[in-house]
Design a protein around this motif. Structure first.
Motif, PDB file in Angstrom:
ATOM      1  N   ILE A  56       0.847  -1.186   0.000  1.00 40.50           N
ATOM      2  CA  ILE A  56       0.000   0.000   0.000  1.00 40.50           C
ATOM      3  C   ILE A  56       0.885   1.240   0.000  1.00 40.50           C
ATOM      4  O   ILE A  56       1.735   1.413   0.875  1.00 40.50           O
ATOM      5  CB  ILE A  56      -0.924   0.043   1.232  1.00 40.50           C
ATOM      6  N   LEU A  57       0.686   2.112  -0.968  1.00 41.60           N
ATOM      7  CA  LEU A  57       1.420   3.368  -1.049  1.00 41.60           C
ATOM      8  C   LEU A  57       0.657   4.447  -0.289  1.00 41.60           C
ATOM      9  O   LEU A  57      -0.541   4.632  -0.507  1.00 41.60           O
ATOM     10  CB  LEU A  57       1.587   3.783  -2.514  1.00 41.60           C
ATOM     11  N   VAL A  58       1.368   5.151   0.598  1.00 40.40           N
ATOM     12  CA  VAL A  58       0.753   6.207   1.400  1.00 40.40           C
ATOM     13  C   VAL A  58       1.520   7.504   1.160  1.00 40.40           C
ATOM     14  O   VAL A  58       2.720   7.582   1.460  1.00 40.40           O
ATOM     15  CB  VAL A  58       0.772   5.863   2.903  1.00 40.40           C
ATOM     16  N   THR A  59       0.852   8.518   0.632  1.00 35.29           N
ATOM     17  CA  THR A  59       1.498   9.821   0.530  1.00 35.29           C
ATOM     18  C   THR A  59       1.348  10.545   1.872  1.00 35.29           C
ATOM     19  O   THR A  59       0.349  10.390   2.564  1.00 35.29           O
ATOM     20  CB  THR A  59       0.896  10.681  -0.590  1.00 35.29           C
ATOM     21  N   GLY A  60       2.384  11.303   2.235  1.00 38.47           N
ATOM     22  CA  GLY A  60       2.353  11.974   3.531  1.00 38.47           C
ATOM     23  C   GLY A  60       2.420  11.008   4.696  1.00 38.47           C
ATOM     24  O   GLY A  60       1.904  11.286   5.782  1.00 38.47           O
ATOM     25  N   GLY A 104      -1.313  10.241   7.694  1.00 33.26           N
ATOM     26  CA  GLY A 104      -0.515   9.290   6.928  1.00 33.26           C
ATOM     27  C   GLY A 104       0.292   8.358   7.814  1.00 33.26           C
ATOM     28  O   GLY A 104       0.352   7.147   7.576  1.00 33.26           O
ATOM     29  N   ALA A 105       0.914   8.904   8.857  1.00 30.62           N
ATOM     30  CA  ALA A 105       1.685   8.074   9.784  1.00 30.62           C
ATOM     31  C   ALA A 105       0.778   7.107  10.527  1.00 30.62           C
ATOM     32  O   ALA A 105       1.157   5.953  10.782  1.00 30.62           O
ATOM     33  CB  ALA A 105       2.442   8.962  10.764  1.00 30.62           C
ATOM     34  N   VAL A 162       6.017   4.750   1.351  1.00 34.45           N
ATOM     35  CA  VAL A 162       5.692   6.148   1.638  1.00 34.45           C
ATOM     36  C   VAL A 162       6.350   7.111   0.659  1.00 34.45           C
ATOM     37  O   VAL A 162       7.523   6.951   0.305  1.00 34.45           O
ATOM     38  CB  VAL A 162       6.113   6.500   3.092  1.00 34.45           C
ATOM     39  N   LEU A 163       5.585   8.119   0.260  1.00 33.08           N
ATOM     40  CA  LEU A 163       6.120   9.301  -0.413  1.00 33.08           C
ATOM     41  C   LEU A 163       5.965  10.476   0.536  1.00 33.08           C
ATOM     42  O   LEU A 163       4.864  10.753   1.019  1.00 33.08           O
ATOM     43  CB  LEU A 163       5.341   9.608  -1.697  1.00 33.08           C
ATOM     44  N   ASP A 164       7.061  11.172   0.822  1.00 33.33           N
ATOM     45  CA  ASP A 164       6.997  12.290   1.765  1.00 33.33           C
ATOM     46  C   ASP A 164       8.280  13.093   1.635  1.00 33.33           C
ATOM     47  O   ASP A 164       9.276  12.622   1.070  1.00 33.33           O
ATOM     48  CB  ASP A 164       6.834  11.779   3.195  1.00 33.33           C
ATOM     49  N   ARG A 165       8.264  14.269   2.210  1.00 31.84           N
ATOM     50  CA  ARG A 165       9.477  15.086   2.262  1.00 31.84           C
ATOM     51  C   ARG A 165      10.348  14.696   3.448  1.00 31.84           C
ATOM     52  O   ARG A 165      11.516  15.059   3.516  1.00 31.84           O
ATOM     53  CB  ARG A 165       9.118  16.567   2.357  1.00 31.84           C
ATOM     54  N   GLN A 166       9.782  13.990   4.403  1.00 32.84           N
ATOM     55  CA  GLN A 166      10.496  13.554   5.597  1.00 32.84           C
ATOM     56  C   GLN A 166      10.428  12.036   5.712  1.00 32.84           C
ATOM     57  O   GLN A 166       9.513  11.408   5.169  1.00 32.84           O
ATOM     58  CB  GLN A 166       9.907  14.203   6.842  1.00 32.84           C
ATOM     59  N   ALA A 167      11.367  11.467   6.448  1.00 38.42           N
ATOM     60  CA  ALA A 167      11.413  10.018   6.607  1.00 38.42           C
ATOM     61  C   ALA A 167      10.265   9.542   7.488  1.00 38.42           C
ATOM     62  O   ALA A 167       9.957  10.150   8.516  1.00 38.42           O
ATOM     63  CB  ALA A 167      12.747   9.600   7.220  1.00 38.42           C
ATOM     64  N   PRO A 168       9.620   8.445   7.105  1.00 40.01           N
ATOM     65  CA  PRO A 168       8.583   7.852   7.948  1.00 40.01           C
ATOM     66  C   PRO A 168       9.207   7.033   9.065  1.00 40.01           C
ATOM     67  O   PRO A 168      10.415   7.127   9.323  1.00 40.01           O
ATOM     68  CB  PRO A 168       7.814   6.971   6.968  1.00 40.01           C
ATOM     69  N   ALA A 169       8.407   6.227   9.728  1.00 42.31           N
ATOM     70  CA  ALA A 169       8.896   5.371  10.802  1.00 42.31           C
ATOM     71  C   ALA A 169      10.024   4.471  10.299  1.00 42.31           C
ATOM     72  O   ALA A 169      10.085   4.118   9.115  1.00 42.31           O
ATOM     73  CB  ALA A 169       7.756   4.526  11.357  1.00 42.31           C
ATOM     74  N   VAL A 222      -3.185   5.414  -0.730  1.00 42.58           N
ATOM     75  CA  VAL A 222      -3.879   6.316   0.187  1.00 42.58           C
ATOM     76  C   VAL A 222      -3.220   7.679   0.050  1.00 42.58           C
ATOM     77  O   VAL A 222      -2.038   7.842   0.360  1.00 42.58           O
ATOM     78  CB  VAL A 222      -3.787   5.831   1.646  1.00 42.58           C
ATOM     79  N   THR A 223      -3.957   8.666  -0.417  1.00 43.19           N
ATOM     80  CA  THR A 223      -3.381   9.996  -0.636  1.00 43.19           C
ATOM     81  C   THR A 223      -3.627  10.868   0.592  1.00 43.19           C
ATOM     82  O   THR A 223      -4.515  11.724   0.605  1.00 43.19           O
ATOM     83  CB  THR A 223      -3.966  10.649  -1.903  1.00 43.19           C
ATOM     84  N   ALA A 224      -2.817  10.651   1.610  1.00 42.70           N
ATOM     85  CA  ALA A 224      -3.005  11.332   2.892  1.00 42.70           C
ATOM     86  C   ALA A 224      -2.245  12.645   3.001  1.00 42.70           C
ATOM     87  O   ALA A 224      -2.462  13.397   3.956  1.00 42.70           O
ATOM     88  CB  ALA A 224      -2.586  10.405   4.042  1.00 42.70           C
ATOM     89  N   ALA A 225      -1.357  12.939   2.067  1.00 43.23           N
ATOM     90  CA  ALA A 225      -0.583  14.179   2.141  1.00 43.23           C
ATOM     91  C   ALA A 225      -1.503  15.382   1.972  1.00 43.23           C
ATOM     92  O   ALA A 225      -2.385  15.384   1.116  1.00 43.23           O
ATOM     93  CB  ALA A 225       0.496  14.196   1.063  1.00 43.23           C
ATOM     94  N   GLY A 226      -1.278  16.389   2.789  1.00 43.81           N
ATOM     95  CA  GLY A 226      -2.079  17.594   2.667  1.00 43.81           C
ATOM     96  C   GLY A 226      -1.451  18.748   3.418  1.00 43.81           C
ATOM     97  O   GLY A 226      -0.835  18.555   4.475  1.00 43.81           O
ATOM     98  N   ILE A 227      -1.596  19.963   2.878  1.00 41.02           N
ATOM     99  CA  ILE A 227      -1.067  21.161   3.521  1.00 41.02           C
ATOM    100  C   ILE A 227      -2.115  22.263   3.458  1.00 41.02           C
ATOM    101  O   ILE A 227      -3.102  22.164   2.712  1.00 41.02           O
ATOM    102  CB  ILE A 227       0.234  21.661   2.843  1.00 41.02           C
ATOM    103  N   ASP A 228      -1.916  23.310   4.222  1.00 45.84           N
ATOM    104  CA  ASP A 228      -2.797  24.465   4.167  1.00 45.84           C
ATOM    105  C   ASP A 228      -2.056  25.684   4.699  1.00 45.84           C
ATOM    106  O   ASP A 228      -1.236  25.572   5.625  1.00 45.84           O
ATOM    107  CB  ASP A 228      -4.062  24.228   5.000  1.00 45.84           C
TER     108      ASP A 228
END
Length: 231
Positions: free
Chosen positions: A10-14, A20-21, A36-43, A77-83
């Protein structure tokens, strides 16, 4: 009975923070293989590619690389989001457009790149919108535009992919995450705000991902019982 997620990729963004975490943790517990796709390292131990989702072409390429690394892909799962909240005239154009790009255009880019693998596996897509994708509020034009877009995109995608890929639209309310950090005080939840635990929302994501063949959960609204932005 729901299908087991054991060993499914399963690919999870953010996936390094917030919802996402929580989804990555829930997938681990279910015996799945999160990527995971993210700007920071996941677990620790979670395969990932560093990617700024504001670069949608890079997001597509990173999605393909992770799919090759996984050998298959059973879900996204496209969990990445900003505002960046603020009045339209006060938010710099590049900041406003970045919100829309990360929250909406990157959602489409990642799914586009993942589609061939998802069609082979008859996998499932879970897009993450927001209660502000169905109810507009002031000082959130970028976020509402993006999340309303995710709602429309996902409903159209479900019609387009019916019978080949499962598609679920997730509409979460406010959660206890770092999403609100760094904002001006007026845009932060008050100390008395009632927010949902992201683990609760992650459980709903797994429910959607684990539906048996031929069954799709089209839409889920998951929020604290006293959520103020829904309905």
């Amino acid at each position: 009975m729901n299908n087991s997620l054991t060993s499914k990729a399963i690919l999870v963004t953010g996936g390094a923070s917030g919802l996402g975490a929580a989804v990555v943790m829930a997938l681990h517990k279910a015996g799945a293989r999160p990527y995971v796709l993210d700007r920071q390292a996941p677990a620790d131990g979670v395969p990932w590619i560093e990617c700024d989702l504001a670069d949608t072409r890079a997001a597509e390429q990173a999605t393909r690389h992770l799919t090759e690394q996984a050998g298959e892909l059973d879900g996204v799962v496209t969990a990445a989001g900003i505002d960046t909240p603020g009045r339209l005239g006060d938010v710099p154009a590049e900041t406003w457009e970045r919100v829309v790009t990360v929250d909406l255009l990157a959602t489409a880019a990642v799914i586009r790149a993942a589609l061939p693998a998802l069609e082979r596996s008859h996998g499932t897509v879970v897009t993450v919108a927001s209660t502000l994708g169905v109810k507009a509020v002031s000082d959130a034009t970028a976020y509402c535009a993006a999340k309303f877009g995710v709602v429309g995109f996902t409903r159209a995608l479900a019609a387009e992919l019916a019978g080949s890929v499962g598609v679920t639209l997730l509409i979460p309310g406010g959660m206890r995450t770092a999403f609100f950090d760094g904002r001006d005080e007026q845009y932060r939840p008050g100390t008395d705000a009632i927010l949902n635990d992201p683990a609760n929302v992650a459980d709903a994501v797994l429910f959607a991902l684990s539906q048996p063949a031929g069954c799709a959960v089209r839409e889920l609204v998951v929020c604290a019982e006293q959520e103020s932005s829904y309905p």
